[in-house]
Design an enzyme around this catalytic site. Structure first.
Site, mmCIF file in Angstrom:
data_model
loop_
_atom_site.group_PDB
_atom_site.id
_atom_site.type_symbol
_atom_site.label_atom_id
_atom_site.label_comp_id
_atom_site.label_asym_id
_atom_site.label_seq_id
_atom_site.Cartn_x
_atom_site.Cartn_y
_atom_site.Cartn_z
ATOM 1 N N ASP A 42 -3.539 2.443 8.204
ATOM 2 C CA ASP A 42 -2.369 2.881 7.423
ATOM 3 C C ASP A 42 -1.983 4.316 7.748
ATOM 4 O O ASP A 42 -1.537 5.071 6.881
ATOM 5 C CB ASP A 42 -2.638 2.743 5.915
ATOM 6 N N ASP A 45 -7.545 -1.560 -0.518
ATOM 7 C CA ASP A 45 -6.619 -2.576 -0.002
ATOM 8 C C ASP A 45 -7.405 -3.877 0.071
ATOM 9 O O ASP A 45 -8.463 -3.936 0.720
ATOM 10 C CB ASP A 45 -6.119 -2.150 1.385
ATOM 11 N N HIS A 97 -7.152 -1.880 7.839
ATOM 12 C CA HIS A 97 -6.250 -1.139 8.729
ATOM 13 C C HIS A 97 -6.384 0.362 8.485
ATOM 14 O O HIS A 97 -7.062 0.777 7.543
ATOM 15 C CB HIS A 97 -4.806 -1.606 8.482
ATOM 16 N N ASP A 131 -10.045 -0.394 3.640
ATOM 17 C CA ASP A 131 -8.899 -1.078 4.249
ATOM 18 C C ASP A 131 -9.315 -1.693 5.589
ATOM 19 O O ASP A 131 -10.133 -1.105 6.302
ATOM 20 C CB ASP A 131 -7.789 -0.026 4.488
ATOM 21 N N GLU A 187 -2.049 -4.615 -2.438
ATOM 22 C CA GLU A 187 -1.730 -5.630 -1.419
ATOM 23 C C GLU A 187 -2.063 -7.068 -1.829
ATOM 24 O O GLU A 187 -2.161 -7.945 -0.976
ATOM 25 C CB GLU A 187 -2.357 -5.303 -0.051
ATOM 26 N N HIS A 196 0.804 -1.227 0.000
ATOM 27 C CA HIS A 196 0.000 0.000 0.000
ATOM 28 C C HIS A 196 0.837 1.277 0.000
ATOM 29 O O HIS A 196 0.292 2.374 -0.200
ATOM 30 C CB HIS A 196 -1.001 -0.017 1.165
ATOM 31 N N HIS A 224 4.345 0.607 4.545
ATOM 32 C CA HIS A 224 2.982 0.310 4.048
ATOM 33 C C HIS A 224 1.924 0.558 5.133
ATOM 34 O O HIS A 224 0.739 0.566 4.826
ATOM 35 C CB HIS A 224 2.878 -1.099 3.445
ATOM 36 N N ASP A 226 -7.096 -6.381 1.720
ATOM 37 C CA ASP A 226 -7.323 -6.944 3.056
ATOM 38 C C ASP A 226 -8.588 -6.395 3.712
ATOM 39 O O ASP A 226 -9.010 -6.870 4.772
ATOM 40 C CB ASP A 226 -6.081 -6.830 3.942
HETATM 41 MN MN MN Z 1 -3.583 -0.764 3.512
#
Ligand code: MN
Length: 280
Positions: free
Chosen positions: A113, A213, A111, A109, A258, A83, A126, A215
């Site tokens: 980030d 992302d 997360h 995402d 990712e 990312h 990332h 994820d």
């Molecule tokens: Mn990310």
């Protein structure tokens, strides 16, 4: 108009350098796409330098490609890579478009980030791209192409967050960045949240971008990522939202990051990414 696909094959700043192979695997698997064609495939040139400087050099090259194509009024989609490549993508978009007004951004995402070098325990870049684009982090990265922050906090929102550390959560809270946590997505449904997010990033902007992302998606649908988090977004709910935004004339560009082929199971994630490109 045909979308131009830019491969950003860097895994320099993530958990596993093999995330850098993602775009080349997707390109080989993608066959003929209805509405998109492959343009540049950018890979890191040298690793004989610090990670920070290698990431800056890579993103500088990516940013120039993005800026050139946006200035030529092309539609582009950037494929990562970890990312950290978002730093190049959106710095390039800023370079091309900042005279037209502020940009909005939907960051999808698991997360946040949003670490800075001071709050990150792992030191991996990332985990820092969103903070960097808001103007906080390594100066080699926050000032890419331009000194100014690339986004204003009020024009950014996150969707699908379910794993984060205190430092980055405090950072986003202090800046009053809107976060649609995964709990809210589950409660209200992705469509209601997506509608709110699109409104949020359109209020004071000339247009908006999407940084996806993989994820953010539930690991059963997208296992091939380096930092999977359970209980994510269902692909069946995401697909129509992406299709709608891809067709939105206010969309500046889209980014998908990712995918790590080395972590994939039975090509599930590879096929997923190709199917998302078919929505363009
Ligand atoms: Mn990310």
């Amino acid at each position: 108009m045909t979308w131009q696909l830019i491969g950003a094959g860097s895994g320099l700043a993530g958990v596993d350098v093999r995330a850098g192979e993602g775009p080349q695997v997707v390109k080989a698997a993608s066959g003929v796409l209805k509405n998109a064609a492959w343009a540049e495939m950018i890979v890191p040139e040298s690793t004989h330098q610090s990670v920070e400087h290698a990431v800056a050099a890579f993103n500088q090259r990516l940013a120039k490609h993005v800026s050139d194509r946006l200035q030529a009024k092309e539609k582009i989609c950037v494929l990562g890579g970890d990312h950290s490549i978002a730093i190049g993508t959106w710095s390039g978009a800023y370079d091309a478009l900042h005279q037209q007004g502020e940009m909005g951004l939907i960051w999808v995402d698991a997360h946040m980030d949003s670490h800075t070098p001071q709050t990150s325990e792992t030191g991996r870049i990332h985990g820092m791209p969103l903070a960097t684009l808001l103007g906080h982090g390594y100066s080699s990265l926050t000032t890419l192409l331009h000194q100014a922050p690339k986004f204003k906090p009020e024009n950014v929102c996150l969707i699908g967050v379910r794993s984060y550390e205190r430092g980055e959560a405090d950072f986003l809270k202090n800046l009053k960045v809107k976060v649609y946590f995964m709990d809210e997505v589950r409660e209200r449904g992705l469509k209601a949240v997506w509608d709110d997010a699109v409104k949020h990033v359109n209020h004071h902007t000339m247009g908006y971008g999407i940084s996806l992302d993989l994820d953010a998606i539930d690991p059963t649908d997208a296992p091939g990522v380096d930092v999977p988090e359970p209980n994510g977004i269902q692909v069946d709910a995401l697909r129509p939202m992406l299709a709608r935004s891809f067709a939105d004339p206010r969309l500046i560009l889209a980014e998908i990051v990712e995918f790590d082929p080395s972590r994939d199971r039975e090509h599930i994630t590879e096929r997923l990414v190709v199917s998302l490109l078919q929505l363009l």
